[in-house]
Design a protein around this motif. Sequence first.
Motif, short mmCIF file in Angstrom:
data_model
loop_
_atom_site.label_atom_id
_atom_site.label_comp_id
_atom_site.label_asym_id
_atom_site.label_seq_id
_atom_site.Cartn_x
_atom_site.Cartn_y
_atom_site.Cartn_z
N SER A 59 0.86 -1.18 -0.06
CA SER A 59 0.04 -0.13 -0.07
C SER A 59 0.89 1.21 0.08
O SER A 59 2.12 1.15 0.60
CB SER A 59 -1.09 0.14 1.06
OG SER A 59 -0.24 0.20 2.16
N VAL A 61 0.38 5.35 1.25
CA VAL A 61 -0.31 6.21 1.90
C VAL A 61 0.23 7.56 1.90
O VAL A 61 1.48 7.59 2.17
CB VAL A 61 -0.60 5.84 3.34
CG1 VAL A 61 -1.55 6.75 4.10
CG2 VAL A 61 -1.45 4.18 3.21
N ASN A 63 -0.52 11.48 3.76
CA ASN A 63 -1.09 12.04 4.51
C ASN A 63 -2.20 11.65 5.12
O ASN A 63 -3.40 12.09 5.12
CB ASN A 63 -1.49 13.61 3.80
CG ASN A 63 -1.87 14.59 4.78
OD1 ASN A 63 -1.54 14.65 5.96
ND2 ASN A 63 -2.55 15.59 4.18
N GLY A 64 -1.98 10.34 5.40
CA GLY A 64 -3.18 9.50 5.94
C GLY A 64 -3.94 8.89 5.11
O GLY A 64 -4.98 8.20 5.48
N LYS A 65 -4.11 9.30 3.74
CA LYS A 65 -5.21 8.54 2.85
C LYS A 65 -4.36 7.57 1.77
O LYS A 65 -3.28 7.88 1.23
CB LYS A 65 -5.62 9.79 1.93
CG LYS A 65 -6.61 9.42 0.97
CD LYS A 65 -7.20 10.63 0.09
CE LYS A 65 -8.33 10.31 -0.72
NZ LYS A 65 -8.85 11.11 -1.67
N ASP A 66 -5.14 6.23 1.54
CA ASP A 66 -4.49 5.32 0.92
C ASP A 66 -4.78 5.67 -0.64
O ASP A 66 -5.59 6.11 -1.06
CB ASP A 66 -5.36 4.06 1.09
CG ASP A 66 -4.62 2.81 0.53
OD1 ASP A 66 -4.22 2.98 -0.60
OD2 ASP A 66 -4.67 1.61 0.99
N GLN A 67 -3.54 5.78 -1.46
CA GLN A 67 -3.44 6.25 -2.81
C GLN A 67 -3.58 5.10 -3.51
O GLN A 67 -3.28 5.22 -4.80
CB GLN A 67 -2.35 7.31 -2.92
CG GLN A 67 -2.11 8.40 -1.73
CD GLN A 67 -2.90 9.45 -2.06
OE1 GLN A 67 -3.00 9.92 -3.29
NE2 GLN A 67 -3.70 9.78 -1.13
N THR A 68 -3.29 3.69 -3.21
CA THR A 68 -2.82 2.56 -3.87
C THR A 68 -3.59 2.53 -5.13
O THR A 68 -3.11 2.15 -6.41
CB THR A 68 -2.80 1.39 -3.16
OG1 THR A 68 -2.29 1.43 -1.78
CG2 THR A 68 -2.20 0.26 -3.81
N LEU A 70 -5.68 4.70 -6.57
CA LEU A 70 -6.19 6.02 -7.02
C LEU A 70 -5.37 6.28 -8.48
O LEU A 70 -4.18 5.74 -8.56
CB LEU A 70 -5.76 7.34 -6.24
CG LEU A 70 -6.72 7.47 -4.88
CD1 LEU A 70 -6.20 8.48 -4.28
CD2 LEU A 70 -8.08 7.15 -5.43
N GLN A 74 -5.75 11.77 -9.56
CA GLN A 74 -6.28 11.86 -8.20
C GLN A 74 -5.26 12.03 -7.10
O GLN A 74 -6.00 12.04 -6.22
CB GLN A 74 -6.92 10.61 -8.16
CG GLN A 74 -8.34 10.50 -9.22
CD GLN A 74 -8.94 9.16 -9.14
OE1 GLN A 74 -8.52 8.21 -8.79
NE2 GLN A 74 -10.42 9.29 -9.05
N ARG A 75 -4.27 12.15 -7.39
CA ARG A 75 -3.30 11.88 -6.15
C ARG A 75 -2.50 13.45 -5.92
O ARG A 75 -1.82 13.34 -4.65
CB ARG A 75 -2.06 10.91 -6.61
CG ARG A 75 -2.69 9.72 -6.93
CD ARG A 75 -1.40 8.65 -6.94
NE ARG A 75 -2.14 7.14 -7.20
CZ ARG A 75 -1.29 5.95 -6.91
NH1 ARG A 75 -0.08 6.02 -6.38
NH2 ARG A 75 -1.83 4.96 -7.20
N GLN A 153 1.09 17.74 -3.06
CA GLN A 153 1.52 17.59 -1.75
C GLN A 153 2.94 16.49 -1.82
O GLN A 153 3.62 16.42 -0.69
CB GLN A 153 0.25 16.48 -0.84
CG GLN A 153 -0.04 15.23 -1.92
CD GLN A 153 -1.12 14.51 -1.25
OE1 GLN A 153 -1.54 14.85 -0.30
NE2 GLN A 153 -1.73 13.60 -1.84
#
Length: 352
Positions: A59, A61, A63-68, A70, A74-75, A153
């Motif tokens: 995975s 992640v 900033n606390g959000k799972d990007q796997t 996306l 969207q990232r 980010q």
Amino acid sequence: MSFLTLSHIKKAFGPVQVVHDFNMSIEKGEFVSFLGPSGCGKTTILRMIAGFETPSDGSIVINGKDQTSLKPNQRNIGMVFQAYALFPNMNVFDNVAFGLKVAGKPKAEIKARVEEMLKLIHLEHLADRYPYQMSGGQQQRVALARALAPAPQVLLLDEPLSALDAKIRVSLREEIRQIQRQLGITTVFVTHDQEEALSISDRIVVMNAGKADQIGTPSEIYSKPTTRFVANFVGTLNVVEAQVREPASGVVSIADHVLVLPKPLDGKKAGDKVSLAFRPEAASLAPTSSSGTLKGTVISSHFLGSVVRTKVDVQGSTIAFDAFNDPNNPPPISGQPVAIQLNPEGLMLLAE
């Protein structure tokens, strides 16, 4: 808490496993370089962070959000490529504005942000020029500004300097680092150039065959390599064979030269052979009459500007050492007998 976390990342292309169970946590605002030879998996990891490749497992992640799962768009990630990838039919202003226009930002906001980015890269006077009218270094600055304009980010840099000549490369890498610090943006930089990685990184990941051989600060990577691969890949390394004399006291001998290592040789016994490594700066010339030195014959001396690197044959082994250039003291010449003194603090015991 880490800002970018890569957990148990794996990537296979068919039967070929390119990345093996990679794990790393990157702090917010940190500048991390992935360093390694071609085919080691460093660019594949970068592309997985960007979303251009999907991990076979693991995975990502941010900033606390799972990007796997996306998509790249969207990232909220900025990326700079080796080949600039500027739009040839757009001038500098429109190239930098592209991501903002796609995001539907108001014209006034776009204009202000583009002007801010061009000022950041010191090219505000070239806003109306097209890529073909600019040098490689200028084009790469524009590519950097375009990547930063949407306020990503994370910033990803895929060997952005390798197509530039040496002098431009040095100045631009310093500029990239200065901009990164000014903006405080989390940055991942991929390179095969060890000097680049050592000079601008907070931490370096040395990749070898799809795995991280070592992760550490530039000083740790250079001065305290944990594997033979890292020791050989980063910087110049001398390797000599030594014989253990007193393992508890760390006493070894190289030919007739007796050394006391900084640490005891745990697990070794008297008479065992060990491989010792040291950087060129850990050796120096000594008077030929000195006892306890390595005696040898000069093979060559190379003038490198402020430093002169001399190679010496010591009983069949080639040892390189560095000395600062002294105009009043010419370097030794080929065939000259010399004595070399080693600094025990600079010696590393290599794992077999």
